[in-house]
Scaffold this motif. Structure first.
Motif, PDB file in Angstrom:
ATOM      1  N   ALA A 179      32.845  38.648  34.418  1.00  8.82           N
ATOM      2  CA  ALA A 179      32.999  37.321  35.016  1.00  8.82           C
ATOM      3  C   ALA A 179      34.468  36.976  35.158  1.00  8.82           C
ATOM      4  N   VAL A 180      35.227  37.263  34.110  1.00  8.47           N
ATOM      5  CA  VAL A 180      36.655  36.955  34.167  1.00  8.47           C
ATOM      6  C   VAL A 180      37.322  37.713  35.308  1.00  8.47           C
ATOM      7  N   VAL A 181      37.025  38.985  35.407  1.00  9.97           N
ATOM      8  CA  VAL A 181      37.697  39.795  36.425  1.00  9.97           C
ATOM      9  C   VAL A 181      37.251  39.351  37.821  1.00  9.97           C
ATOM     10  N   ASN A 182      35.983  39.073  37.985  1.00 10.52           N
ATOM     11  CA  ASN A 182      35.525  38.594  39.290  1.00 10.52           C
ATOM     12  C   ASN A 182      36.205  37.287  39.670  1.00 10.52           C
ATOM     13  N   LEU A 183      36.385  36.440  38.689  1.00  8.36           N
ATOM     14  CA  LEU A 183      36.972  35.138  38.988  1.00  8.36           C
ATOM     15  C   LEU A 183      38.478  35.203  39.174  1.00  8.36           C
ATOM     16  N   LEU A 184      39.131  36.002  38.358  1.00  6.98           N
ATOM     17  CA  LEU A 184      40.590  35.914  38.281  1.00  6.98           C
ATOM     18  C   LEU A 184      41.325  37.164  38.722  1.00  6.98           C
ATOM     19  N   ASP A 185      40.612  38.239  38.973  1.00  8.38           N
ATOM     20  CA  ASP A 185      41.283  39.451  39.415  1.00  8.38           C
ATOM     21  C   ASP A 185      42.364  39.872  38.422  1.00  8.38           C
ATOM     22  N   VAL A 186      41.989  39.942  37.167  1.00  4.72           N
ATOM     23  CA  VAL A 186      42.927  40.384  36.128  1.00  4.72           C
ATOM     24  C   VAL A 186      42.836  41.893  36.012  1.00  4.72           C
ATOM     25  N   PRO A 187      43.934  42.601  36.099  1.00  2.00           N
ATOM     26  CA  PRO A 187      43.872  44.069  36.137  1.00  2.00           C
ATOM     27  C   PRO A 187      43.728  44.725  34.776  1.00  2.00           C
ATOM     28  N   SER A 206      50.395  40.981  33.323  1.00  2.00           N
ATOM     29  CA  SER A 206      49.210  40.191  33.662  1.00  2.00           C
ATOM     30  C   SER A 206      48.022  40.805  32.949  1.00  2.00           C
ATOM     31  N   LEU A 223      45.201  34.106  28.509  1.00  2.00           N
ATOM     32  CA  LEU A 223      45.395  34.677  29.843  1.00  2.00           C
ATOM     33  C   LEU A 223      46.870  34.669  30.182  1.00  2.00           C
ATOM     34  N   ILE A 227      49.540  35.661  33.079  1.00  2.00           N
ATOM     35  CA  ILE A 227      49.674  36.001  34.494  1.00  2.00           C
ATOM     36  C   ILE A 227      51.147  36.123  34.824  1.00  2.00           C
ATOM     37  N   ALA A 272      39.897  48.912  42.930  1.00  2.00           N
ATOM     38  CA  ALA A 272      41.067  49.004  42.066  1.00  2.00           C
ATOM     39  C   ALA A 272      40.601  49.036  40.618  1.00  2.00           C
ATOM     40  N   PRO A 273      41.352  49.679  39.775  1.00  2.00           N
ATOM     41  CA  PRO A 273      40.916  49.860  38.397  1.00  2.00           C
ATOM     42  C   PRO A 273      41.009  48.593  37.564  1.00  2.00           C
ATOM     43  N   VAL A 274      40.149  48.509  36.568  1.00  2.00           N
ATOM     44  CA  VAL A 274      40.306  47.531  35.495  1.00  2.00           C
ATOM     45  C   VAL A 274      40.601  48.340  34.244  1.00  2.00           C
TER      46      VAL A 274
END
Lengths: 406, 406
Positions: free
Chosen positions: A327-335, A250, A264, A266, A368-370
Motif C-alpha cells: 500500500a505504501v509503495v502504491n501510494l508513495l512510490d518509495v523505492p 528516499s 518516511l 523523501i 522498477a524495483p522495490v
DNA sequence: GTCAAATAATTCAACCACTAAACAATTTCC
DNA sequence: GGAAATTGTTTAGTGGTTGAATTATTTGAC
C-alpha cells in the motif's frame, strides 16, 4: 544570501570523502574562490570547520590545506525513552558518537515523572562529559514511542503515557538549562538515524534518473545481494549501500517494536505529516475483519506483525508486512524499505514473504524495483536520529550558530 | 536573490483579494518600498503585472495605483486524453480559463497516434485562439490516465496504451513548435486543479497551528455542514472551503474514473513520488483474498470502488474507500480528503460509509478531524491542473520569463 | 641549483541588489 | 489655504558577490 552560501560551503565540506581544499569547494559549489575563502574564514572563526594537513599531493602547485568539520564544536544530545530502556548519546558535527549510555529498566511500572527524572540525570551526565570533551551541546531531542504534538506526548500506549509534557519536564532539569529541547516520534527519528549513516551525499547537481532509465535497467523486486548486515562495515559506520544513488535518500523506515511505526524520508527530508502524526503504519488495516486491535479497529498490521505476533509466526508477519508495505509503495512510490527494530535481526526470514506480496501487489513492480534492506543502526537508531536533528539544524543554518556565538 | 524577490512580489500580488499598491506589497513582503518599486517596474515591463485604477480611496494621502496579474501575458495550455473524450483549455496568469474545448469520443478503438493527432489539432486551435486574444502560450501539459515516466506513457490500461511517447507526438505538431510540453498522471494534475481553485493564499507568515491546538478544538471525523457543492459558488470559481487554513493546501485528491487514482498535495506542493508513480491508490489492497484484479493481485480497491463496482453497490464502495483512505491517513496524517471524478456527484451517499471506516480505523481520529469534501471542479479538474502547471512555473520563477522575453 | 609551469589562496576594484532616508506628488481634513 | 497623510521615486550607502591580478608554494626540466 550569505546564510545560504555558508550552508552550501559547510555541506560541501561535510559531504566530501576526504578533506577538500578551498579551491575544490569553489569548483564544487560554483562560487568564486574569493567568496569561498571569505565564507570558510567565517566558518573556521566560528569553530565549525578546521584546517587539517593537506591530502596526499597530486602534482605541481602550492599544496592545498584541507578542510573538515570540527570534532570540538557543536554537538547534539540524543535521548530516548522506550519500554525497557532509557538512553542518551552525544553526537558531534561530523556525526561521530562521542558518548553513549543506555540504562536498561522496564519503564512501564514507573510513572512518567520518574522516568523523565531518570532520563534527566542521564542527560545531565552526558552533557557534562561532552563539555569536558570540548563539545558545546547545542540542543537535545527526545525519542518516544508515541504520538507527539507540540512537545507533549499525547499518547504512548506501550509506556502507558497520556498527555505528558516531556519537554517541560526536561527543561526543569537544572543541568539542561538553556538547551533547546524537542520531542519526536521514535520511528521518525530512527529513520533520520538511518539516513545519517546510510544517506551519503545528496546527488550533486545531477537530477534523479528518469523513471524511464530505471525501468529499462532493472525490473522486478530486488534486494541487495549480501542483504544481511555486514558487521564489520556496520561497526565502521560506513556501510556500503547498494542501489541507485537516490535509494539512499528516499526510503520508508519500519520500526518493529511492541508497536510498529514508520518514518518516511523523501530526498533526505523526513516527512512528519501536517500535524506530526505520520507513520502510524501499525494501524493500517491488513485484514478488514481480522483480529481486534487495542486501538478499537480490526485487522491492524500490529496484530499480525507486532512483536507478540512475530514471536508466534514470522511468516504471517511477513505476509502482513508485505500487504501493508505494498500500500505504501502504491501510494508513495518509495523505492526502498528499511526494516528496523525487531525486524532487522530476522530480516533473512522475513524477506521472501514480504517480497512475494510486493511482487504481487505493487502495480509498478514490473517497471522498477522495490528494494528491501535491514536497518544499519540497530537499537541506537532513534537516539542517534534524535541527536542528528540537532546537528542537522546547525549544518543547515550555520549562520544562526555563528550569530549565537557572538 | 532578485529572482526570489521577483517571485515574492508576484505571489503577493497574486494572492491579494483586491489590487494592492506598491506600498501594500512592501509592507506585506517586508521589503522596502524602493525595492518593491524596482521589482514591480521590471514585472510591468515584462508584461506580468499591469497597473489598474486605484482601489476605492480610504483616507488622506496620494492615491495608490493598483497592481494585478496581467490577463494578456503568458498562458498555459492544458490538455487531456481520457477514455471517452479529448480536451484542451487555455488558462491565463490570473487562473482564468480563456478557452475550453472538449471533444467527446471513445478513444479506446483509436490507436495512440490517431488520438494524439486529434489532440494535436485541438491544441493547435486552442493556441491560435489564445494568441489571437493577446496571450502568449508558455507551454503545454497533458493529463493521461496512466503511469508516466520521462514524457513517455508507460502504461495506460484503460486506453490500452503502452510505452507511448506522447511528448514526442505533440512536439511534432507544427503549430506547437517551440512549446515546452510535459505529460503527467491525470489524478496528480486534477489534484493541482483542485488546489488552484480551493487552495487560496499560503498562510502568510503564520505557521500551521500546533496539533495540540487542533486536537483541543475539534475531535472526531467531520465534514463541512453544506457538503454538497454549491452550484452558484462553484460557477463563480470561488467556492468557500470550510476548515482550518492549512486544510486548503494539504489534501489527498481521489479521482474515481474507470480506474482510481490519487494526487497528494502537501502544503501546496504536489508529491509525485521518487519516480513519478505515486497515487496508485486503486491497487491498494483492501481485502487480501478478495476479487482478482486485472493487475494480477487480489482485493485491490479498484475492484470494490471502481466505476463498475460503484454502479453495483455504492455502500460496498464506500466501505472499501474508507479502508484504503484510513491507511493513507494513518501513514501520512493528511487532514483532508477530496473526492473527485465519479465520486463527486454521489458524495452524499458515499460520505457516511467512508466516515464510519475512518472513525474506526484512523488512529488519530479522536485527536483531530479528518475532513471529507467533494471536488470543486468536476471533469475539468485534470485539464485545468495541467494548464496550471505551466502558469505555476511562470509564477514561481518570473525571472526566467523575463529573461526569455529579452 | 635555478627557472618555468602549475596549483592554492588572498587582495582589490567593480558591480548588483537591497536598505534607509530624504524628497516629490497628490490627496483629505480642518 | 495649509497641515497632515500617504504613495511612489530618488539618492547615497552597504553587504556580498564576481573577476582579474597578485602572492605563495610546490614539482619538474634543464
Amino acid at each position: 544570501m550569505r546564510a545560504h552560501n555558508l550552508a552550501l560551503v559547510l555541506h560541501t565540506v561535510a559531504n566530501s570523502t576526504d578533506p577538500p581544499s578551498r579551491a575544490a569547494v569553489a569548483t564544487a559549489t560554483g562560487l568564486t574562490r574569493a567568496t569561498v575563502s571569505a565564507l570558510v574564514d567565517d566558518l573556521v572563526a566560528g569553530g565549525l570547520l578546521v584546517e587539517v594537513d593537506p591530502p596526499p599531493r597530486t602534482g605541481a602547485g602550492r599544496p592545498a590545506v584541507g578542510l573538515t568539520l570540527t570534532s570540538a564544536g557543536p554537538a547534539g544530545l540524543g535521548l530516548e525513552i522506550n519500554v525497557d530502556y532509557l538512553a542518551a548519546c552525544v553526537v558531534d558535527l561530523t556525526g561521530a558518537v562521542r558518548h553513549r549510555h543506555v540504562e536498561r529498566a522496564d519503564q512501564r511500572p514507573a510513572d512518567p515523572a520518574q522516568a523523565l527524572a531518570a532520563l534527566g540525570r542521564l542527560a545531565a551526565t552526558a552533557r557534562h562529559a561532552a563539555e569536558a570533551d570540548g563539545l558545546i551541546v547545542a540542543g537535545a531531542a527526545l525519542a518516544v514511542p508515541g504520538l507527539v504534538a507540540g512537545g507533549v506526548v499525547r499518547v504512548a500506549p506501550n509506556l502507558g503515557w497520556q498527555d505528558v509534557d516531556a519537554v517541560a519536564a526536561l527543561r526543569a532539569v537544572p543541568e539542561l538549562a538553556g538547551l533547546p529541547i524537542t520531542v519526536d516520534n521514535e520511528a521518525n527519528l530512527a529513520a533520520l538515524g538511518e539516513l545519517r549513516v546510510t544517506g551519503g551525499p545528496p546527488p550533486t547537481g545531477t537530477a534523479a534518473p528518469t523513471a524511464q532509465a530505471i525501468a529499462a535497467a532493472a525490473p522486478g523486486v530486488t534486494a541487495p545481494a549480501g542483504a544481511a548486515p555486514d558487521p564489520a562495515a556496520a561497526a565502521a559506520g560506513d556501510l556500503p549501500i547498494p542501489g541507485h544513488p537516490w535509494d539512499r535518500r528516499s526510503f520508508l523506515y519500519i520500526s518493529g517494536e511492541i508497536g510498529i511505526g514508520a518514518g518516511l524520508v523523501i530526498d533526505g527530508e523526513l516527512y512528519r505529516g501536517v500535524r506530526g502524526w505520520s507513520g502510524e503504519i501499525g494501524h493500517v488495516t491488513v485484514y478488514p475483519d481480522g483480529r481486534p486491535c487495542r486501538c478499537g479497529a480490526r485487522g491492524c498490521l500490529e496484530q499480525y506483525a507486532g512483536q507478540e505476533a512475530l514471536a508466534r509466526d514470522e511468516q504471517l508477519a511477513a505476509a502482513a508486512l508485505g500487504i501493508a508495505l505494498s500500500a505504501v509503495v502504491n501510494l508513495l512510490d518509495v523505492p526502498v524499505i528499511v526494516l528496523g527494530g525487531a525486524y532487522a535481526p530476522i530480516f533473512g526470514s522475513l524477506r521472501d514473504g514480504i517480497e512475494a506480496e510486493l511482487r504481487r501487489r505493487v502495480l509498478t513492480a514490473g517497471l522498477a524495483p522495490v528494494t528491501l534492506r535491514p536497518a544499519a543502526l540497530g537499537p541506537d537508531a532513534a537516539m542517534r536520529g534524535a541527536a542528528d536533528t540537532i546537528i542537522r539544524a546547525v549544518r543547515e543554518d550555520p549562520a544562526a550558530w555563528l550569530r549565537r556565538l557572538s
